[in-house]
Design an enzyme around this catalytic site. Sequence first.
Site, PDB file in Angstrom:
ATOM      1  N   MET A  29       0.794  -1.121   0.149  1.00 50.45           N
ATOM      2  CA  MET A  29       0.022  -0.008  -0.234  1.00 50.45           C
ATOM      3  C   MET A  29       0.946   1.271   0.021  1.00 50.45           C
ATOM      4  O   MET A  29       0.427   2.163   0.334  1.00 50.45           O
ATOM      5  CB  MET A  29      -0.917   0.083   1.336  1.00 50.45           C
ATOM      6  CG  MET A  29      -2.020  -1.112   1.133  1.00 50.45           C
ATOM      7  SD  MET A  29      -3.527  -1.080   2.036  1.00 50.45           S
ATOM      8  CE  MET A  29      -2.759  -0.660   3.537  1.00 50.45           C
ATOM      9  N   GLY A  30       2.152   1.059  -0.228  1.00 47.56           N
ATOM     10  CA  GLY A  30       3.071   2.186  -0.498  1.00 47.56           C
ATOM     11  C   GLY A  30       3.663   2.671   1.078  1.00 47.56           C
ATOM     12  O   GLY A  30       3.517   1.929   1.888  1.00 47.56           O
ATOM     13  N   LEU A  32       6.676   3.117   1.765  1.00 48.56           N
ATOM     14  CA  LEU A  32       7.472   1.817   1.827  1.00 48.56           C
ATOM     15  C   LEU A  32       8.719   2.045   2.996  1.00 48.56           C
ATOM     16  O   LEU A  32       9.158   3.098   3.124  1.00 48.56           O
ATOM     17  CB  LEU A  32       8.072   1.396   0.413  1.00 48.56           C
ATOM     18  CG  LEU A  32       7.115   1.053  -0.446  1.00 48.56           C
ATOM     19  CD1 LEU A  32       7.797   0.812  -1.786  1.00 48.56           C
ATOM     20  CD2 LEU A  32       6.133   0.310  -0.090  1.00 48.56           C
ATOM     21  N   HIS A  36       9.528  -3.745   3.534  1.00 52.13           N
ATOM     22  CA  HIS A  36       8.902  -3.876   2.201  1.00 52.13           C
ATOM     23  C   HIS A  36      10.132  -4.200   1.186  1.00 52.13           C
ATOM     24  O   HIS A  36       9.933  -5.090   0.309  1.00 52.13           O
ATOM     25  CB  HIS A  36       8.101  -2.578   1.509  1.00 52.13           C
ATOM     26  CG  HIS A  36       6.865  -2.362   2.369  1.00 52.13           C
ATOM     27  ND1 HIS A  36       6.895  -1.122   3.076  1.00 52.13           N
ATOM     28  CD2 HIS A  36       5.683  -3.020   2.343  1.00 52.13           C
ATOM     29  CE1 HIS A  36       5.637  -1.036   3.640  1.00 52.13           C
ATOM     30  NE2 HIS A  36       4.799  -2.066   3.091  1.00 52.13           N
ATOM     31  N   LYS A 151       5.642 -11.601   7.028  1.00 48.84           N
ATOM     32  CA  LYS A 151       5.214 -12.130   8.278  1.00 48.84           C
ATOM     33  C   LYS A 151       4.872 -11.412   9.535  1.00 48.84           C
ATOM     34  O   LYS A 151       4.123 -11.783  10.417  1.00 48.84           O
ATOM     35  CB  LYS A 151       6.482 -13.147   8.900  1.00 48.84           C
ATOM     36  CG  LYS A 151       6.702 -14.454   8.314  1.00 48.84           C
ATOM     37  CD  LYS A 151       7.646 -15.329   8.966  1.00 48.84           C
ATOM     38  CE  LYS A 151       8.081 -16.453   8.383  1.00 48.84           C
ATOM     39  NZ  LYS A 151       9.143 -17.317   9.194  1.00 48.84           N
ATOM     40  N   GLN A 156      -2.753 -12.338   7.978  1.00 48.08           N
ATOM     41  CA  GLN A 156      -3.179 -11.915   6.312  1.00 48.08           C
ATOM     42  C   GLN A 156      -2.254 -13.042   5.680  1.00 48.08           C
ATOM     43  O   GLN A 156      -2.712 -13.675   4.571  1.00 48.08           O
ATOM     44  CB  GLN A 156      -2.288 -10.794   5.975  1.00 48.08           C
ATOM     45  CG  GLN A 156      -2.296 -10.237   4.519  1.00 48.08           C
ATOM     46  CD  GLN A 156      -1.765  -9.019   4.517  1.00 48.08           C
ATOM     47  OE1 GLN A 156      -3.014  -7.961   4.260  1.00 48.08           O
ATOM     48  NE2 GLN A 156      -0.832  -8.487   3.984  1.00 48.08           N
ATOM     49  N   LEU A 187       9.019  -2.783  11.794  1.00 54.77           N
ATOM     50  CA  LEU A 187       8.704  -1.621  10.765  1.00 54.77           C
ATOM     51  C   LEU A 187       7.316  -1.884  10.373  1.00 54.77           C
ATOM     52  O   LEU A 187       6.693  -3.047  10.008  1.00 54.77           O
ATOM     53  CB  LEU A 187       9.685  -1.704   9.861  1.00 54.77           C
ATOM     54  CG  LEU A 187      11.243  -1.731  10.221  1.00 54.77           C
ATOM     55  CD1 LEU A 187      12.092  -1.741   9.115  1.00 54.77           C
ATOM     56  CD2 LEU A 187      11.389  -0.576  11.367  1.00 54.77           C
ATOM     57  N   SER A 189       4.169   0.951   8.135  1.00 56.50           N
ATOM     58  CA  SER A 189       3.735   2.263   7.922  1.00 56.50           C
ATOM     59  C   SER A 189       3.395   3.143   8.813  1.00 56.50           C
ATOM     60  O   SER A 189       3.417   4.388   8.886  1.00 56.50           O
ATOM     61  CB  SER A 189       3.104   2.097   6.741  1.00 56.50           C
ATOM     62  OG  SER A 189       3.875   1.540   5.483  1.00 56.50           O
ATOM     63  N   ARG A 190       2.543   2.563   9.637  1.00 57.34           N
ATOM     64  CA  ARG A 190       1.924   3.223  10.638  1.00 57.34           C
ATOM     65  C   ARG A 190       2.817   3.596  11.868  1.00 57.34           C
ATOM     66  O   ARG A 190       2.264   4.622  12.644  1.00 57.34           O
ATOM     67  CB  ARG A 190       0.830   2.490  11.535  1.00 57.34           C
ATOM     68  CG  ARG A 190      -0.402   1.951  10.410  1.00 57.34           C
ATOM     69  CD  ARG A 190      -1.621   1.296  10.901  1.00 57.34           C
ATOM     70  NE  ARG A 190      -2.650   1.587  10.064  1.00 57.34           N
ATOM     71  CZ  ARG A 190      -3.008   0.598   9.225  1.00 57.34           C
ATOM     72  NH1 ARG A 190      -2.252  -0.450   9.095  1.00 57.34           N
ATOM     73  NH2 ARG A 190      -4.015   0.538   8.209  1.00 57.34           N
TER      74      ARG A 190
HETATM   75  O1  PAF Z   1      -0.023  -5.887   3.455  1.00 59.92           O
HETATM   76  C1  PAF Z   1      -0.505  -4.996   2.757  1.00 59.92           C
HETATM   77  O2  PAF Z   1      -0.164  -3.832   2.813  1.00 59.92           O
HETATM   78  C2  PAF Z   1      -2.075  -4.987   2.269  1.00 59.92           C
HETATM   79  O3  PAF Z   1      -2.752  -5.451   3.125  1.00 59.92           O
HETATM   80  C3  PAF Z   1      -1.926  -5.716   0.907  1.00 59.92           C
HETATM   81  C4  PAF Z   1      -1.666  -7.095   0.954  1.00 59.92           C
HETATM   82  C5  PAF Z   1      -1.085  -4.961  -0.174  1.00 59.92           C
HETATM   83  C6  PAF Z   1      -3.291  -5.662   0.415  1.00 59.92           C
HETATM   84  O4  PAF Z   1      -3.873  -4.357  -0.028  1.00 59.92           O
END
Ligand code: PAF
Length: 289
Positions: A29-30, A32, A36, A151, A156, A187, A189-190
């Site tokens: 979701m950017g 980064l 990532h 992980k 997810q 790490l 993004s939040r």
């Molecule tokens: O983990 C994420 O950043 C998101 O849940 C994903 C897998 C890109 C789906 O929007």
Amino acid sequence: MLVVRTIPALRQALHSGAAAAAPAFVPTMGNLHEGHLALVRQARAAVGPGVPVVASIFVNRLQFGPQEDFDRYPRTFERDCELLQGAGCDVVFAPDEAELYPEPQTVKVQPPAALADVLEGAFRPGFFVGVCTVVLKLFNAVQPGVAVFGKKDMQQLLVVRHMVRQLALPVQVLAGETARAEDGLALSSRNGYLSAEERAEAPALVQALRALAAAVQAGRRDFAALEAEAQQALLSRGWAPDYVALRRQADLGLPQAAGGASDGPLVVLAAARLGRTRLIDNLELPALS
Ligand code: PAF
């Protein structure tokens, strides 16, 4: 590195050659960070030279609840592209909402409740429907042979693996290790939402997980009490914990009360709010004997 905005342009870039190899894919979701980029490097290492590595950048409205941070989710596209290029990414797929959701998304992927309505799913209703639906659409757009998920978002990862297996998707899902700051904070993004004071406090989340994991490894088997103690420890430091839970890694089921090798490897997962920021983390534990 190529940046493409539409599915036809992506198909043209990736699948136009006669024997074009299926790419490796990292959905994001950017905003980064090093976590990532490690996934991108893992994707690069997983496929041979000449096979494209694709990263997507798309903030997926479908996985955000009405009270969640969709609008304030940080968007840092230029910097993300520079970082991706440095990590060995070949193609960035950055669709806008009209490209991925040209009409209301009425067909959705419903993962099973036992896996998706617990833990994160219990506190974020519809989250994994949103994740599975966008991941399936992204898989259809990119048509990867390999996809890498971190992980850090363990539930997810398990839900996506389940979807891939049940829908017989021709994608190998690889798991990337959680990248951590020196003080242990996973790490995310939040983390960027945290004030300096909150950032100093934030490693208490992984510390609570480590304390619980150490107690289990030292022989304690009163799992519910350990979970309650960990939540209490966070509460007393000013956090608002949603859950701290020790589960089987295979299916997030509860381990047997006495613990045992048949549960297989375990994982302790937590989500808690520090001020306005909700952080999640988890630690893997080997099977108990
Ligand atoms: O983990 C994420 O950043 C998101 O849940 C994903 C897998 C890109 C789906 O929007």
